[in-house]
Design an enzyme around this catalytic site. Structure first.
Site, PDB file in Angstrom:
ATOM      1  N   VAL A  46      40.640  31.471  38.454  1.00 10.44           N
ATOM      2  CA  VAL A  46      39.764  32.636  38.293  1.00 10.44           C
ATOM      3  C   VAL A  46      40.180  33.422  37.049  1.00 10.44           C
ATOM      4  O   VAL A  46      39.360  33.804  36.220  1.00 10.44           O
ATOM      5  CB  VAL A  46      39.834  33.540  39.551  1.00 10.44           C
ATOM      6  CG1 VAL A  46      39.189  34.901  39.301  1.00 10.44           C
ATOM      7  CG2 VAL A  46      39.174  32.844  40.731  1.00 10.44           C
ATOM      8  N   GLY A 184      33.471  50.607  43.788  1.00  9.87           N
ATOM      9  CA  GLY A 184      34.071  51.269  42.620  1.00  9.87           C
ATOM     10  C   GLY A 184      35.548  50.980  42.486  1.00  9.87           C
ATOM     11  O   GLY A 184      36.321  51.828  42.041  1.00  9.87           O
ATOM     12  N   ILE A 187      37.433  46.031  39.557  1.00  7.67           N
ATOM     13  CA  ILE A 187      36.504  45.063  38.952  1.00  7.67           C
ATOM     14  C   ILE A 187      35.146  45.732  38.702  1.00  7.67           C
ATOM     15  O   ILE A 187      34.559  45.602  37.618  1.00  7.67           O
ATOM     16  CB  ILE A 187      36.369  43.802  39.832  1.00  7.67           C
ATOM     17  CG1 ILE A 187      37.717  43.070  39.881  1.00  7.67           C
ATOM     18  CG2 ILE A 187      35.282  42.863  39.296  1.00  7.67           C
ATOM     19  CD1 ILE A 187      37.752  41.835  40.764  1.00  7.67           C
ATOM     20  N   ASP A 314      46.747  35.029  45.446  1.00  6.62           N
ATOM     21  CA  ASP A 314      45.754  35.801  46.207  1.00  6.62           C
ATOM     22  C   ASP A 314      45.691  35.418  47.681  1.00  6.62           C
ATOM     23  O   ASP A 314      45.072  36.127  48.471  1.00  6.62           O
ATOM     24  CB  ASP A 314      44.355  35.596  45.600  1.00  6.62           C
ATOM     25  CG  ASP A 314      44.157  36.365  44.303  1.00  6.62           C
ATOM     26  OD1 ASP A 314      45.135  36.937  43.789  1.00  6.62           O
ATOM     27  OD2 ASP A 314      43.017  36.381  43.789  1.00  6.62           O
ATOM     28  N   HIS A 446      58.561  55.777  15.669  1.00  6.18           N
ATOM     29  CA  HIS A 446      57.599  56.859  15.444  1.00  6.18           C
ATOM     30  C   HIS A 446      56.686  56.488  14.279  1.00  6.18           C
ATOM     31  O   HIS A 446      57.159  55.943  13.300  1.00  6.18           O
ATOM     32  CB  HIS A 446      58.340  58.150  15.107  1.00  6.18           C
ATOM     33  CG  HIS A 446      57.414  59.280  14.812  1.00  6.18           C
ATOM     34  ND1 HIS A 446      56.725  59.943  15.816  1.00  6.18           N
ATOM     35  CD2 HIS A 446      57.040  59.853  13.635  1.00  6.18           C
ATOM     36  CE1 HIS A 446      55.976  60.891  15.272  1.00  6.18           C
ATOM     37  NE2 HIS A 446      56.141  60.853  13.947  1.00  6.18           N
TER      38      HIS A 446
HETATM   39  C1  LIG Z   1      36.452  39.919  37.233  1.00 11.55           C
HETATM   40  C2  LIG Z   1      37.925  39.833  37.548  1.00 11.55           C
HETATM   41  C3  LIG Z   1      38.833  40.461  36.729  1.00 11.55           C
HETATM   42  C4  LIG Z   1      40.184  40.383  37.001  1.00 11.55           C
HETATM   43  N1  LIG Z   1      41.060  41.017  36.167  1.00 11.55           N
HETATM   44  C5  LIG Z   1      42.377  40.956  36.413  1.00 11.55           C
HETATM   45  C6  LIG Z   1      43.309  41.584  35.543  1.00 11.55           C
HETATM   46  O1  LIG Z   1      42.925  42.210  34.558  1.00 11.55           O
HETATM   47  N2  LIG Z   1      44.620  41.464  35.813  1.00 11.55           N
HETATM   48  C7  LIG Z   1      45.070  40.778  36.917  1.00 11.55           C
HETATM   49  O2  LIG Z   1      46.283  40.705  37.118  1.00 11.55           O
HETATM   50  N3  LIG Z   1      44.216  40.171  37.760  1.00 11.55           N
HETATM   51  C8  LIG Z   1      42.891  40.248  37.528  1.00 11.55           C
HETATM   52  N4  LIG Z   1      42.020  39.608  38.364  1.00 11.55           N
HETATM   53  C9  LIG Z   1      42.562  38.925  39.555  1.00 11.55           C
HETATM   54  C10 LIG Z   1      43.121  37.558  39.176  1.00 11.55           C
HETATM   55  O3  LIG Z   1      42.134  36.800  38.534  1.00 11.55           O
HETATM   56  C11 LIG Z   1      43.626  36.858  40.417  1.00 11.55           C
HETATM   57  O4  LIG Z   1      44.527  37.695  41.110  1.00 11.55           O
HETATM   58  C12 LIG Z   1      44.330  35.575  40.038  1.00 11.55           C
HETATM   59  O5  LIG Z   1      43.469  34.693  39.364  1.00 11.55           O
HETATM   60  C13 LIG Z   1      44.880  34.889  41.290  1.00 11.55           C
HETATM   61  O6  LIG Z   1      45.566  33.745  40.911  1.00 11.55           O
HETATM   62  P1  LIG Z   1      45.764  32.515  41.901  1.00 11.55           P
HETATM   63  O7  LIG Z   1      46.566  31.535  41.145  1.00 11.55           O
HETATM   64  O8  LIG Z   1      46.242  33.032  43.201  1.00 11.55           O
HETATM   65  O9  LIG Z   1      44.304  31.957  42.181  1.00 11.55           O
HETATM   66  P2  LIG Z   1      43.001  31.603  41.272  1.00 11.55           P
HETATM   67  O10 LIG Z   1      43.113  32.136  39.896  1.00 11.55           O
HETATM   68  O11 LIG Z   1      41.885  32.057  42.118  1.00 11.55           O
HETATM   69  O12 LIG Z   1      43.075  30.041  41.189  1.00 11.55           O
HETATM   70  C14 LIG Z   1      42.927  29.243  42.313  1.00 11.55           C
HETATM   71  C15 LIG Z   1      42.483  27.865  41.884  1.00 11.55           C
HETATM   72  O13 LIG Z   1      42.530  27.012  43.015  1.00 11.55           O
HETATM   73  C16 LIG Z   1      41.424  26.119  42.975  1.00 11.55           C
HETATM   74  N5  LIG Z   1      41.183  25.649  44.348  1.00 11.55           N
HETATM   75  C17 LIG Z   1      40.786  26.379  45.424  1.00 11.55           C
HETATM   76  N6  LIG Z   1      40.731  25.590  46.526  1.00 11.55           N
HETATM   77  C18 LIG Z   1      41.109  24.354  46.131  1.00 11.55           C
HETATM   78  C19 LIG Z   1      41.258  23.120  46.816  1.00 11.55           C
HETATM   79  N7  LIG Z   1      41.052  22.994  48.134  1.00 11.55           N
HETATM   80  N8  LIG Z   1      41.636  22.039  46.093  1.00 11.55           N
HETATM   81  C20 LIG Z   1      41.862  22.138  44.755  1.00 11.55           C
HETATM   82  N9  LIG Z   1      41.736  23.281  44.068  1.00 11.55           N
HETATM   83  C21 LIG Z   1      41.388  24.378  44.749  1.00 11.55           C
HETATM   84  C22 LIG Z   1      40.303  26.984  42.420  1.00 11.55           C
HETATM   85  O14 LIG Z   1      39.291  26.192  41.847  1.00 11.55           O
HETATM   86  C23 LIG Z   1      41.051  27.818  41.379  1.00 11.55           C
HETATM   87  O15 LIG Z   1      41.017  27.237  40.106  1.00 11.55           O
HETATM   88  C24 LIG Z   1      40.640  39.653  38.116  1.00 11.55           C
HETATM   89  C25 LIG Z   1      39.729  38.998  38.949  1.00 11.55           C
HETATM   90  C26 LIG Z   1      38.385  39.083  38.669  1.00 11.55           C
HETATM   91  C27 LIG Z   1      37.420  38.373  39.570  1.00 11.55           C
END
Ligand SMILES: Cc1cc2nc3c(=O)[nH]c(=O)nc-3n(C[C@H](O)[C@H](O)[C@H](O)COP(=O)(O)OP(=O)(O)OC[C@H]3O[C@@H](n4cnc5c(N)ncnc54)[C@H](O)[C@@H]3O)c2cc1C
Length: 469
Positions: A46, A184, A187, A314, A446
């Site tokens: 994500v 709000g 995101i 997450d 500075h």
């Molecule tokens: C619009 C938006 C803005 C954001 N901005 C920020 C920010 O500025 N700073 C910040 O820290 N966080 C931000 N986040 C949150 C951040 O993106 C997430 O907290 C982070 O991506 C979580 O990482 P992760 O590795 O847990 O999971 P993810 O990034 O969600 O990755 C999980 C991966 O697992 C894969 N997957 C899922 N199930 C399976 C399966 N069964 N088999 C194989 N693959 C699978 C998915 O396809 C995905 O690629 C934002 C989120 C959004 C939606």
């Protein structure tokens, strides 16, 4: 077994290549493990594809457009400034591509195998991976689940043509004329700001009594002021109830402070939170402990109730943030390699890239009071920082909080320019057990925005130079 299924053995199988999974994979490979990563979509998860990076690129583009319209006070007049939104999207996609490609190269460099497909647990040490018509089995000694989260859909606002999640909002090819944002939180506020700066009429509906709930009320107040200048309508204590599609958009019905309102808009953006991707992994069937919310229960090393399986990001408790996921990924990989690594969450920064930016780390005053900590505070305004004024951004403040008896730094809240970068110094201070004197005695270049932390430390110690006590 399906005919033609192969079984491959790996030391560490990582499921999900987001900032949790890809970082865990790299660290496990650095520690000498053979590693494979299963990913059903794109490398980078994500964060790189539809979260942190594309949203920050859009925010930068929107800020740039807005800044060009407010340069007269500096003696610069710009005419005919236009937005080609399709081009903005193209630029954003280029950044995403560069970064996701970077993850691919790092995987190659570390000899990490990428397995495209969706993983499903069949036992405590084996998954099946479905990819089109292909199904293969992977047997592992250790597994790290890092499957992330997806947007929550509201039953009254099913995602579709007119109702978007952040993912669709980030890939719109035309600017909407009007937009209702439900939620709000960070995101909703970030994306609402993007569209408002590009000229969309934005209405934000937030259920609690302030936008960006979770931050001290003083912080969102400055953001709210700016949003109002951008002609954003903000309704707090607002409950979005339903909608009716019209030929050119939607009419949203909401209860705002007890009264019914109807708001017309071209699109609705729903940003009411995210749901962990744990429901289609087969982990309940193998007996993994989960919470009612679908989060996986882990110990301080990220180990689940199945000792050779770890979970990060997450899908476990705590803020859903990329840097938390990556941090947990490193801890889990190190634990698997036998290191005594453990998570310590006392200094996870939280940043919102709104205008002005806000950032927080450690504890705030409310939490200090709740914990019965005797504390002191130094709150230094950006208006007294030369660099802030010279970059036309003198709004906001940095607030440092420290233990009264020892001057140990406990937390900081920042609203203002580059809050997202300045907060790192306080994170380091907390991590290292630094005191206010350590920050005060650190020579800050500075004129820089970073000087505000030194000034806030001096203020907390009762000897400020650039403001009166
Ligand atoms: C619009 C938006 C803005 C954001 N901005 C920020 C920010 O500025 N700073 C910040 O820290 N966080 C931000 N986040 C949150 C951040 O993106 C997430 O907290 C982070 O991506 C979580 O990482 P992760 O590795 O847990 O999971 P993810 O990034 O969600 O990755 C999980 C991966 O697992 C894969 N997957 C899922 N199930 C399976 C399966 N069964 N088999 C194989 N693959 C699978 C998915 O396809 C995905 O690629 C934002 C989120 C959004 C939606």
């Amino acid at each position: 077994m399906v005919v033609g299924e192969f079984t491959t053995e790996v030391d560490v199988l990582v499921i999900g290549a987001g900032p949790g999974g890809y970082v865990a994979a790299i660290r496990a490979a650095q520690l000498g493990k053979t590693v494979a990563v299963v990913e059903k979509a794109e490398l980078g998860g994500v964060c790189l594809n539809v979260g942190c990076i594309p949203s920050k690129a859009m925010i930068h583009a929107a800020h740039t457009y807005e800044h060009t319209q407010h340069t007269e006070s500096m003696g610069i007049t710009m005419e005919n400034v236009k937005v080609d939104f399709a081009k903005v999207q193209e630029w954003k996609s280029g950044i995403v591509k560069q970064l996701t490609g970077g993850v691919g190269s790092l995987f190659k460099g570390h000899k990490i195998q990428v397995i495209p497909g969706e993983a499903l647990f069949v036992s405590e040490n084996e998954v099946r991976v479905f990819h089109g018509y292909d199904v293969n089995r992977y047997r592992f000694q250790h597994c790290i689940i890092a499957t992330g989260s997806r947007p929550i859909e509201l039953p009254a606002f099913p995602f579709g043509k007119r109702v978007m999640s952040s993912t669709e909002a980030l890939s719109l090819t035309e600017l909407p004329k009007s937009l209702v944002v439900i939620g709000g939180g960070y995101i909703g506020i970030e994306l609402g700001t993007v569209f408002a700066k590009f000229g969309t009429k934005v209405t934000i509906l937030e259920g609690s009594d302030q936008i960006l709930p979770g931050f001290e009320p003083d912080m969102p107040r400055l953001v709210e002021r700016k949003l109002k200048k951008l002609d954003v309508t903000i309704h707090t204590k607002a409950l979005a109830q339903g909608m009716e599609e019209t030929e050119n958009g939607v009419i949203v019905t909401a209860e705002v402070k007890g009264e019914q309102q109807k708001i017309e808009a071209e699109y609705v953006l729903v940003t009411v939170g995210r749901r962990p991707n744990t429901d289609e992994l087969g982990i309940r069937d193998i007996g993994m402990n989960m919470t009612d919310r679908g989060l996986i229960v882990v110990d301080k090393q990220g180990r689940t109730s199945i000792p050779n399986v770890y979970a990060i990001g997450d899908i476990v408790a705590g803020p859903a943030l990329a840097h938390k996921a990556s941090y947990e990924g490193k801890v889990a990989a190190e634990a698997i390699a036998g290191h005594p690594a453990e998570v310590d969450y006392k200094a996870i920064p939280a940043v919102v890239f709104c205008d002005p930016e806000i950032a927080s780390v450690g504890i705030n005053e409310k939490e200090a009071k709740e914990k019965g900590i005797d504390y002191i505070v130094g709150r230094f305004p950006f208006a007294a920082n030369g660099r802030a004024l010279s970059v036309n951004a003198g709004e906001g403040y940095v607030k440092l909080i420290a233990e009264k008896e020892t001057n140990l730094v406990l937390g900081a809240q920042i609203v203002g320019p580059e809050a997202s970068n300045i907060i790192a110094e306080i994170g380091l201070a907390i991590e290292m057990g630094a005191t206010l004197e350590d920050i005060e005695l650190t020579i800050h270049a500075h004129p820089t925005l970073g000087e505000v932390t030194m000034e806030a430390a001096e203020l907390a110690l009762g000897r400020p130079i650039h403001v009166m006590k």
